[in-house]
Every structure is written in structure tokens, then in C-alpha cells.
Design a protein around this motif. Sequence first.
Motif, PDB file in Angstrom:
ATOM      1  N   PRO A 306       0.819  -1.220   0.000  1.00  0.00           N
ATOM      2  CA  PRO A 306       0.000   0.000   0.000  1.00  0.00           C
ATOM      3  C   PRO A 306       0.855   1.274   0.000  1.00  0.00           C
ATOM      4  O   PRO A 306       1.792   1.400   0.800  1.00  0.00           O
ATOM      5  CB  PRO A 306      -0.820  -0.130   1.292  1.00  0.00           C
ATOM      6  N   THR A 307       0.541   2.183  -0.913  1.00  0.00           N
ATOM      7  CA  THR A 307       1.180   3.492  -1.101  1.00  0.00           C
ATOM      8  C   THR A 307       2.638   3.402  -1.563  1.00  0.00           C
ATOM      9  O   THR A 307       3.264   4.422  -1.818  1.00  0.00           O
ATOM     10  CB  THR A 307       1.130   4.355   0.173  1.00  0.00           C
ATOM     11  N   ILE A 308       3.175   2.180  -1.669  1.00  0.00           N
ATOM     12  CA  ILE A 308       4.589   2.013  -2.047  1.00  0.00           C
ATOM     13  C   ILE A 308       4.723   1.338  -3.410  1.00  0.00           C
ATOM     14  O   ILE A 308       5.424   1.820  -4.301  1.00  0.00           O
ATOM     15  CB  ILE A 308       5.353   1.186  -0.994  1.00  0.00           C
ATOM     16  N   SER A 309       4.077   0.197  -3.573  1.00  0.00           N
ATOM     17  CA  SER A 309       4.216  -0.606  -4.786  1.00  0.00           C
ATOM     18  C   SER A 309       2.851  -1.144  -5.193  1.00  0.00           C
ATOM     19  O   SER A 309       2.113  -1.676  -4.355  1.00  0.00           O
ATOM     20  CB  SER A 309       5.177  -1.777  -4.550  1.00  0.00           C
ATOM     21  N   GLU A 310       2.521  -1.010  -6.482  1.00  0.00           N
ATOM     22  CA  GLU A 310       1.240  -1.499  -6.982  1.00  0.00           C
ATOM     23  C   GLU A 310       1.440  -2.549  -8.073  1.00  0.00           C
ATOM     24  O   GLU A 310       0.683  -2.622  -9.043  1.00  0.00           O
ATOM     25  CB  GLU A 310       0.384  -0.333  -7.478  1.00  0.00           C
ATOM     26  N   GLY A 311       2.485  -3.381  -7.901  1.00  0.00           N
ATOM     27  CA  GLY A 311       2.637  -4.539  -8.766  1.00  0.00           C
ATOM     28  C   GLY A 311       1.600  -5.588  -8.420  1.00  0.00           C
ATOM     29  O   GLY A 311       0.927  -5.506  -7.382  1.00  0.00           O
ATOM     30  N   LEU A 312       1.470  -6.604  -9.266  1.00  0.00           N
ATOM     31  CA  LEU A 312       0.475  -7.647  -9.019  1.00  0.00           C
ATOM     32  C   LEU A 312       0.963  -8.696  -8.030  1.00  0.00           C
ATOM     33  O   LEU A 312       0.170  -9.469  -7.508  1.00  0.00           O
ATOM     34  CB  LEU A 312       0.091  -8.316 -10.347  1.00  0.00           C
ATOM     35  N   GLY A 313       2.273  -8.773  -7.798  1.00  0.00           N
ATOM     36  CA  GLY A 313       2.811  -9.673  -6.787  1.00  0.00           C
ATOM     37  C   GLY A 313       2.707 -11.149  -7.125  1.00  0.00           C
ATOM     38  O   GLY A 313       2.615 -11.990  -6.220  1.00  0.00           O
ATOM     39  N   TRP A 314       2.734 -11.511  -8.396  1.00  0.00           N
ATOM     40  CA  TRP A 314       2.638 -12.918  -8.769  1.00  0.00           C
ATOM     41  C   TRP A 314       3.953 -13.636  -8.518  1.00  0.00           C
ATOM     42  O   TRP A 314       5.033 -13.044  -8.528  1.00  0.00           O
ATOM     43  CB  TRP A 314       2.303 -13.052 -10.252  1.00  0.00           C
ATOM     44  N   SER A 315       3.862 -14.953  -8.320  1.00  0.00           N
ATOM     45  CA  SER A 315       5.059 -15.789  -8.306  1.00  0.00           C
ATOM     46  C   SER A 315       5.485 -16.062  -9.741  1.00  0.00           C
ATOM     47  O   SER A 315       4.721 -15.840 -10.695  1.00  0.00           O
ATOM     48  CB  SER A 315       4.770 -17.119  -7.601  1.00  0.00           C
ATOM     49  N   GLY A 316       6.709 -16.559  -9.900  1.00  0.00           N
ATOM     50  CA  GLY A 316       7.172 -16.894 -11.234  1.00  0.00           C
ATOM     51  C   GLY A 316       6.305 -17.956 -11.889  1.00  0.00           C
ATOM     52  O   GLY A 316       6.023 -17.902 -13.097  1.00  0.00           O
ATOM     53  N   THR A 317       5.837 -18.923 -11.105  1.00  0.00           N
ATOM     54  CA  THR A 317       5.006 -19.993 -11.660  1.00  0.00           C
ATOM     55  C   THR A 317       3.652 -19.472 -12.113  1.00  0.00           C
ATOM     56  O   THR A 317       3.161 -19.828 -13.194  1.00  0.00           O
ATOM     57  CB  THR A 317       4.812 -21.104 -10.612  1.00  0.00           C
ATOM     58  N   ARG A 318       3.030 -18.608 -11.315  1.00  0.00           N
ATOM     59  CA  ARG A 318       1.728 -18.070 -11.724  1.00  0.00           C
ATOM     60  C   ARG A 318       1.869 -17.208 -12.975  1.00  0.00           C
ATOM     61  O   ARG A 318       1.011 -17.229 -13.861  1.00  0.00           O
ATOM     62  CB  ARG A 318       1.108 -17.235 -10.601  1.00  0.00           C
ATOM     63  N   ASN A 319       2.941 -16.475 -13.055  1.00  0.00           N
ATOM     64  CA  ASN A 319       3.199 -15.685 -14.246  1.00  0.00           C
ATOM     65  C   ASN A 319       3.249 -16.583 -15.484  1.00  0.00           C
ATOM     66  O   ASN A 319       2.698 -16.256 -16.544  1.00  0.00           O
ATOM     67  CB  ASN A 319       4.516 -14.923 -14.090  1.00  0.00           C
ATOM     68  N   ALA A 320       3.918 -17.740 -15.357  1.00  0.00           N
ATOM     69  CA  ALA A 320       4.023 -18.672 -16.478  1.00  0.00           C
ATOM     70  C   ALA A 320       2.662 -19.208 -16.890  1.00  0.00           C
ATOM     71  O   ALA A 320       2.341 -19.305 -18.085  1.00  0.00           O
ATOM     72  CB  ALA A 320       4.957 -19.821 -16.105  1.00  0.00           C
ATOM     73  N   VAL A 321       1.838 -19.567 -15.896  1.00  0.00           N
ATOM     74  CA  VAL A 321       0.522 -20.133 -16.197  1.00  0.00           C
ATOM     75  C   VAL A 321      -0.372 -19.116 -16.896  1.00  0.00           C
ATOM     76  O   VAL A 321      -1.013 -19.398 -17.912  1.00  0.00           O
ATOM     77  CB  VAL A 321      -0.150 -20.640 -14.899  1.00  0.00           C
ATOM     78  N   VAL A 322      -0.415 -17.901 -16.358  1.00  0.00           N
ATOM     79  CA  VAL A 322      -1.303 -16.872 -16.901  1.00  0.00           C
ATOM     80  C   VAL A 322      -0.882 -16.463 -18.307  1.00  0.00           C
ATOM     81  O   VAL A 322      -1.717 -16.244 -19.188  1.00  0.00           O
ATOM     82  CB  VAL A 322      -1.337 -15.645 -15.971  1.00  0.00           C
ATOM     83  N   THR A 323       0.425 -16.371 -18.548  1.00  0.00           N
ATOM     84  CA  THR A 323       0.898 -15.866 -19.845  1.00  0.00           C
ATOM     85  C   THR A 323       1.089 -16.967 -20.892  1.00  0.00           C
ATOM     86  O   THR A 323       1.464 -16.659 -22.026  1.00  0.00           O
ATOM     87  CB  THR A 323       2.230 -15.109 -19.673  1.00  0.00           C
TER      88      THR A 323
END
Length: 485
Positions: A306-323
Amino acid sequence: MSQTRTSPPQAHERSRSTTRNVLVVVALVWTVQLVALVAALSGVAQADIAIHFRTTDIAWFTLMTLLTGTFFLPFAVKAAALFGKKRVLLVATGLGFVGDLVAAFATDYRTLLIGRGIAGVYAATAPIAYAITRDVFPRRWVGLASGLLAGGVGLVAFGGPFLAGWLLDGYGFRGVLWFMAISTAASFVLVAAFVPESPVREAGGRMDWIGGLLLGGGITAIVYAVGQGSQWGWGSAEFAAYIAGALITLVAFVLVERRVADPLFPPSMTRRRPVWTVLLATSVAAGSLSAVGVVMQMLVLMPKIPTISEGLGWSGTRNAVVTSPISAMIIVAAVGTGLLVRRVDARILLGTGSALTVLGYGIGTHLHHNAAQIVEMGLIAGLGTGMVVAVVPIMIIEVVTPEEQALANGVQTLGQGVAQIVVSQLAFVVMAQHGRILKGTQFYLDTGFTNGLWLVVGCCALGALLVLLIPRTKRLDEAEVGQAA
């Protein structure tokens, strides 16, 4: 009495030739796509590296490799034309392995950057591999092999995130660095064992050391100034001095190239309209797409604070699945483009691909807050990306001679590298305008990610417009190929 049947000599020879060609393709695809795979792994690992080493200069983890690769590229492609493409492939791969080892053993960020800088020499293997493809395959194999070398980026895009997620989640960023070293060693073995030497050489030429130093020095000064501009101030004396020095150096390079007997890049090649327009358009279009990973990887992998970073915070594995659907789209588009290029003007394919990336990332400027939106954006942009990367090497074959192939590939890779470096650096600068620094690490707010995507959209749009400059040229089937076949 039993009889022994033997295959006709011609059929046996064709079988051996096919097997040999397949092995050469495998070796070259591995060599070329390792450049893309390392870029993908670097993008996934950079968030963890930034946090581990507590650095706000994480941009240099990726850009150091691009910077040194760009600096040494002119020397490498000229050496390939003079001394043999396979020899230079092995030298560049060997140096890349040394750099990977230094990075894997690094205990501080500066040593890590030194290792990545040495490993950057490996980037010269891609244009040389494309050039050797034209020389060592018979005509019927050239288009297929070139398409496989370019289309392999889709396989990297598909499998790379899963590999990166497994390495990062299971072994941390060290696992990623060690995988790079092992893969580069495998590349050296494959090239040494299966790739023949090209017979196409530049007769009686010399290495243009002065021209190479001027070109590399000028580009390096521009990239460094862009990277430091936000700290110095865009109107500061330091920034102005570096840019002025770079421009003077590049002007000196042009003057030197006009006078030397054996220029780094012959003016007779670069002055032809079909050549320089293809090189310009493909460099901007492909370079902008190469830089988009800077924004997307930070967006999906940076944590949400909050107020610092607004990335999605995914793990490397979730990134692979989604993309993964996006990666599949890149593969389909690349294969389809390879089939269409014999029937459709390559300019139309390049322009259409660039326009689709503009549409996809344009949608993403507003819709990038969950998995569904990332997939929607990526499917459209992935279709365009596959088209662009597949058609670039074929367009170069269509406008240059076999003797010019390595040099033309080098110019295109150099231009693409410069575009990627500048756009990547500007993306970090733009995102940092709406970000926060916490415990020595730079984080980004949503407005920063939005502006970073708008930057990419603008650069991709420029690439699409530059296609209008390219005149009509001969098709791939009309090009001279297969000198060693």
C-alpha cells in the motif's frame, strides 16, 4: 540363398543430408533462442535481484548485457565476414560462458554486473547464426530454417516463464544464473559438433578498429546518459556533455567510414534505399517489443505494498501459467507468418504485426490489473509480436547479397539493440516518476506502469509508420542462397 537389399545411393545420401540439416537447425535454433531465453530469465529474476542486493539500479542488470553486446557486435560481424562465421560463433559463446560463471559466483552487485557485461558478447551470435543459415543450407531449407530460428522465440515465450518460475521459486535467482551458464556451455558444444563453417568470406578485408571504437563509444555514451539522466537532471551539464560527445563521436564514425578502404559497414550497402529502410523499420519495431518486458515483468512480479508498490505480486510460476496463452499465440503467429511470407508482401506483414502490438498494449494502458486483463492485452500484442519477429530476418535476406548478409544482420541487431536499450532505460525513468524507494529498492505505482506502457505503444507505433518508407523488393524465392549446399 538370401538376398541383401541396399538403398539406392541417392536416397541414402538424401537421408544423410536431411539428418545433417536437422542437426544444424537444432544447433542454430538453440544458439539464437538462448539470447531470447536469457533475456526472459533476466526479466523474471530482476525483481528478486533488486531486493537481494538492495539496489535502485536494477535496470543495469539487463542493460549491461545489451550495452556490451551492442559495443562488441560490429567487431564480431566484421570478424565473421573476414575469418569465418563458425569461428566467431565459438569465440562469442566461450566468452558468454565465462561471463555467466562470473555472474553465478558474484557476491555483490558490481561483480554481478561485470559478469553480465562479459556475457553480453554472446548477443553477437544471433546475427551470425542467421547469416550462416543462408550459406550452409540448400534453397529449399533456407526459408524453413530462417523461420524456425525466428519463430523459436514463441517456444521461449511459452516455456521460458515456466522454466523461470520453477528456477526462481525453487532455487532463487542463483538457480537462474547457473542455468544460464549451463545453457551457454551446451550452445558451445552444439555449434562445435554440428555447424559447418561457411565458405562465404570477405576477400582481402581488414578489421576497422577505429570505426568500431567510434561507433561503440558513441552508442555507449548515449545509453549511459539516458540511464543517468533522471539523477543528473535532463537539463544538466553532465547530460548535455555526454549527448554532445556521443553525437560528435558518431559523426566522426561516419567520416571515417567514408575514407577507410575496408569500412565496418560498407556505404555501398547502407546507402541503398531498400536496405536502410528495412534496417530502420525492423530495428525500431523489434527493439520496442524487446523492451516491453521491462514494464510487464515489473508489473506482474513486483509485490503489492500500500502506497509504495502497486505490482500484481505474482510468483514466477503463476506468471508462467497466466501468460502461456500469450506465448502460444506468438508461436502460431510466427509459424503462420513464415507460411504467408511467400504469398504476401513482407511489408504488409511487418506493418500489420506492429499495428497489432500498438492495439494490444494500448488496451493494456488502462486494463492491466488482473489476470484476465493481462491475457486480453497479451493475446492481441502476442499475435503482432509473432508476426514481427518472424518476418524481420526474411526481409533482410530479400534486400542484401550473401556477402553482405552477416554485416546487414549485424546492423539490424545493432539498431534493434540500441532501440531496446534506449526504450528500456526510458521506461525505467518514466515508471520511477511515479514510484517510491523503500530500503534501497525502487518500487512503482500504477501510474508508473501505465506511463511505461504508453511509452511502448508510442515506440511500436513509430515502427509501424516507418514501414511506409520501404520500397517494393524481390521475394524470398528470388534471393541468392545456398552457397555451401
